[in-house]
Scaffold this active site. Structure first.
Site, PDB file in Angstrom:
ATOM      1  N   LYS A 207      25.073  46.024  42.194  1.00  0.00           N
ATOM      2  CA  LYS A 207      26.180  45.457  41.416  1.00  0.00           C
ATOM      3  C   LYS A 207      27.413  45.214  42.311  1.00  0.00           C
ATOM      4  O   LYS A 207      28.058  44.163  42.254  1.00  0.00           O
ATOM      5  CB  LYS A 207      26.529  46.413  40.268  1.00  0.00           C
ATOM      6  CG  LYS A 207      27.869  46.196  39.633  1.00  0.00           C
ATOM      7  CD  LYS A 207      27.913  44.914  38.856  1.00  0.00           C
ATOM      8  CE  LYS A 207      29.333  44.501  38.592  1.00  0.00           C
ATOM      9  NZ  LYS A 207      29.489  43.553  37.522  1.00  0.00           N
ATOM     10  N   CYS A 261      37.304  42.804  38.485  1.00  0.00           N
ATOM     11  CA  CYS A 261      35.994  43.116  39.064  1.00  0.00           C
ATOM     12  C   CYS A 261      35.932  42.801  40.552  1.00  0.00           C
ATOM     13  O   CYS A 261      35.777  43.674  41.388  1.00  0.00           O
ATOM     14  CB  CYS A 261      34.913  42.313  38.343  1.00  0.00           C
ATOM     15  SG  CYS A 261      34.984  42.496  36.572  1.00  0.00           S
TER      16      CYS A 261
HETATM   17  N1  SAJ Z   1      37.720  32.164  42.483  1.00  0.00           N
HETATM   18  C1  SAJ Z   1      38.187  31.359  43.516  1.00  0.00           C
HETATM   19  N2  SAJ Z   1      37.353  30.419  44.045  1.00  0.00           N
HETATM   20  C2  SAJ Z   1      36.080  30.241  43.583  1.00  0.00           C
HETATM   21  C3  SAJ Z   1      35.606  31.063  42.525  1.00  0.00           C
HETATM   22  C4  SAJ Z   1      36.458  32.014  41.993  1.00  0.00           C
HETATM   23  O1  SAJ Z   1      39.331  31.486  43.971  1.00  0.00           O
HETATM   24  O2  SAJ Z   1      35.386  29.351  44.099  1.00  0.00           O
HETATM   25  C5  SAJ Z   1      38.607  33.203  41.902  1.00  0.00           C
HETATM   26  C6  SAJ Z   1      38.939  32.962  40.444  1.00  0.00           C
HETATM   27  O3  SAJ Z   1      39.995  32.047  40.296  1.00  0.00           O
HETATM   28  C7  SAJ Z   1      39.310  34.357  39.983  1.00  0.00           C
HETATM   29  C8  SAJ Z   1      38.369  35.250  40.813  1.00  0.00           C
HETATM   30  O4  SAJ Z   1      37.939  34.440  41.888  1.00  0.00           O
HETATM   31  O5  SAJ Z   1      40.655  34.670  40.312  1.00  0.00           O
HETATM   32  C9  SAJ Z   1      37.178  35.815  40.068  1.00  0.00           C
HETATM   33  O6  SAJ Z   1      36.635  34.880  39.141  1.00  0.00           O
HETATM   34  P1  SAJ Z   1      35.058  34.676  38.940  1.00  0.00           P
HETATM   35  O7  SAJ Z   1      34.864  33.607  37.927  1.00  0.00           O
HETATM   36  O8  SAJ Z   1      34.403  34.471  40.250  1.00  0.00           O
HETATM   37  O9  SAJ Z   1      34.508  36.086  38.426  1.00  0.00           O
HETATM   38  P2  SAJ Z   1      34.911  37.147  37.242  1.00  0.00           P
HETATM   39  O10 SAJ Z   1      35.798  38.189  37.862  1.00  0.00           O
HETATM   40  O11 SAJ Z   1      35.369  36.492  35.998  1.00  0.00           O
HETATM   41  O12 SAJ Z   1      33.445  37.813  36.930  1.00  0.00           O
HETATM   42  C10 SAJ Z   1      32.674  38.384  38.001  1.00  0.00           C
HETATM   43  C11 SAJ Z   1      31.238  37.814  37.940  1.00  0.00           C
HETATM   44  N3  SAJ Z   1      30.517  38.170  39.178  1.00  0.00           N
HETATM   45  C12 SAJ Z   1      29.921  37.228  39.946  1.00  0.00           C
HETATM   46  O13 SAJ Z   1      29.929  36.040  39.684  1.00  0.00           O
HETATM   47  C13 SAJ Z   1      29.179  37.736  41.151  1.00  0.00           C
HETATM   48  C14 SAJ Z   1      30.507  38.354  36.715  1.00  0.00           C
HETATM   49  O14 SAJ Z   1      29.134  37.940  36.710  1.00  0.00           O
HETATM   50  C15 SAJ Z   1      30.572  39.897  36.700  1.00  0.00           C
HETATM   51  O15 SAJ Z   1      29.901  40.455  35.560  1.00  0.00           O
HETATM   52  C16 SAJ Z   1      32.036  40.283  36.642  1.00  0.00           C
HETATM   53  O16 SAJ Z   1      32.683  39.809  37.853  1.00  0.00           O
HETATM   54  C17 SAJ Z   1      32.127  41.804  36.547  1.00  0.00           C
HETATM   55  O17 SAJ Z   1      32.424  42.295  35.431  1.00  0.00           O
HETATM   56  O18 SAJ Z   1      31.845  42.504  37.520  1.00  0.00           O
END
Ligand code: SAJ
Length: 421
Positions: A207, A261
């Site tokens: 995870k 996360c």
């Molecule tokens: N972000 C970027 N660039 C990108 C993608 C995301 O800057 O190309 C930023 C987003 O704006 C945000 C952050 O990253 O600030 C996180 O957003 P996210 O959509 O990547 O993820 P979370 O935090 O909403 O959810 C993640 C997910 N993990 C993965 O995709 C590996 C989700 O599946 C998990 O269940 C969740 O963390 C968790 O609870 O751990």
């Protein structure tokens, strides 16, 4: 087929409540437990105390069928699912106190033979630690080791929880093969993805590694954006071109990484194996440094405006949420940047724009130079426009920002005005 007919879910937050509701939807008797009386009352009334699409229907149905109820005390059940927060301490080590409290809360109810599943994102060894806490409370069960423990980390994306609970594959780490098999049977009542079995420590690290993989890849994109600024190259065009390679898939740069996360979990790996986690630590540091870099970009533009007009610039900060099209402000770099702009530019008016909230969050509310403003009005009034979140609501505003100083941290207006003009 599961031999479990009743489950107590401890922690009714973003993961616990959807899990409780979907188990109940599939015929299991579920009792939810939470320290917050407000949450307990809401659930017993069939309500959901936070925003998650489709969840309300599941909770309302389960409560009305008598399959879901809630209280602040842990009742007896065939299985327990622990879904409580695991924040980190100031030194970035994991704070397991909520998991420990859950263990102590359920221990008096045990008769032997129960299955105890940890869902909370946890550092390697946390499931074993939970077992130690429970057995310390119940020495009468310790000798026979009659309890079964498992780790089944949640992996759902906020905003798509009710779909991903059903469709995502799951990893189950068992303290014994039997514990893993019983957990698989229980989750198979609602999960249509594969349920893959391993030991508890591998499941815990898997995870953490998933979220670190994303963090490292976002850090790569963020580092590229800073390199490109130095070299006067459009990072968005660069990434688009590089991604045409069949084995290259670079993510998108932004103002930093938010949410509870991805910005947290990699630290649990660094804490567990500091000497070996150099790349993971660097990625965290790069992503954490990005908001400061954005502030520096604004400072450079503010200097130019001040020189040209002789007054402090009006600054529009577009977006406060941690990612697009949601209202979640937790650990949001956009919110942090807006607060720092208010601090660093006391003579400027900061127009905070967030279409998904009705009032300024606490960190901005007390500041005299900040006001919540509708998107078009903010862009119109500003000398400097800082685009922090690529909400769909902002996509058509690039044209209005033409001729102003723009810091587009998401590249949303790239085809309209230049990235940073
Ligand atoms: N972000 C970027 N660039 C990108 C993608 C995301 O800057 O190309 C930023 C987003 O704006 C945000 C952050 O990253 O600030 C996180 O957003 P996210 O959509 O990547 O993820 P979370 O935090 O909403 O959810 C993640 C997910 N993990 C993965 O995709 C590996 C989700 O599946 C998990 O269940 C969740 O963390 C968790 O609870 O751990």
């Amino acid at each position: 087929m599961t031999d479990i007919s009743s489950v107590a879910v401890i922690g009714l937050g973003y993961i616990g409540l959807p899990t409780a509701a979907i188990l109940a939807e599939n015929g299991i008797r579920v009792h939810g437990v939470d320290v917050s009386q407000r949450t307990v009352d809401a659930v017993n009334a069939g309500e959901v105390p936070f925003v998650e699409p489709d969840l309300h229907g599941f909770v309302a149905r389960a409560v009305s069928k008598g399959l879901l109820s809630a209280s602040t005390e842990t009742p007896a059940a065939d299985a327990y699912i622990v879904a409580v927060p695991t924040p980190f301490h100031a030194d970035k080590s994991a704070d397991l106190s909520y998991i420990e409290a859950a263990g102590r809360g359920l221990a008096p109810q045990l008769r032997g033979g129960e299955l105890i599943i940890l869902e909370s994102t946890s550092p390697p060894g946390a499931t074993e630690h939970l077992a130690d806490v429970v057995y310390a409370e119940r020495p009468d069960l310790a000798e026979a080791r009659s309890l079964q423990f498992a780790h089944c980390p949640e992996r759902v994306l906020p905003g798509k929880v009710m779909t991903e609970l059903v469709t995502n594959d799951r990893i189950v780490g068992g303290s014994t093969p039997e514990a893993a098999e019983r957990t698989r049977a229980l989750y198979a009542t609602f999960c249509q993805g594969q349920i893959l079995l391993t030991d508890t420590r591998t499941a815990e690290l898997a995870k953490l590694v998933e979220n670190s993989f994303r963090d490292v890849n976002i850090a790569f994109a963020n580092e590229l954006s800073m390199i490109c600024q130095e070299l006067d190259i459009d990072v968005w065009e660069l990434i688009e071109l590089a991604n045409h390679h069949p084995r290259v898939n670079i993510l998108q740069p932004g103002p930093g990484v938010g949410g509870h996360c991805i910005a947290v979990d990699p630290w649990f790996i660094v804490d567990a194996a500091p000497a070996q986690s150099r790349l993971i630590r660097s990625a965290r540091e790069i992503n954490d440094s990005k908001p400061g870099w954005v502030i520096d970009q604004v400072k450079a533009r503010a200097f130019d405006v001040q020189q040209a007009t002789g007054r402090a610039p009006v600054i529009a900060a577009l977006g406060l949420a941690f990612k697009p099209n949601i209202d979640d402000l937790r650990e949001s770099p956009a919110l942090g940047i807006t607060a720092r702009l208010a601090e660093e530019f006391p003579a400027s008016t900061i127009l905070a724009v967030e279409p998904h909230v009705d009032e300024l969050p606490a960190v901005l509310a007390g500041r005299e130079n900040v006001r919540l403003c509708p998107p078009a009005e903010a862009v119109e009034a500003a000398d400097i426009v800082v685009l922090l979140v690529d909400h769909t609501a902002f996509s058509g505003l690039g044209e209005r920002a033409r001729g102003k100083a723009v810091v587009d941290t998401r590249g949303q207006w790239r085809t309209e005005p230049a990235l940073v003009s």
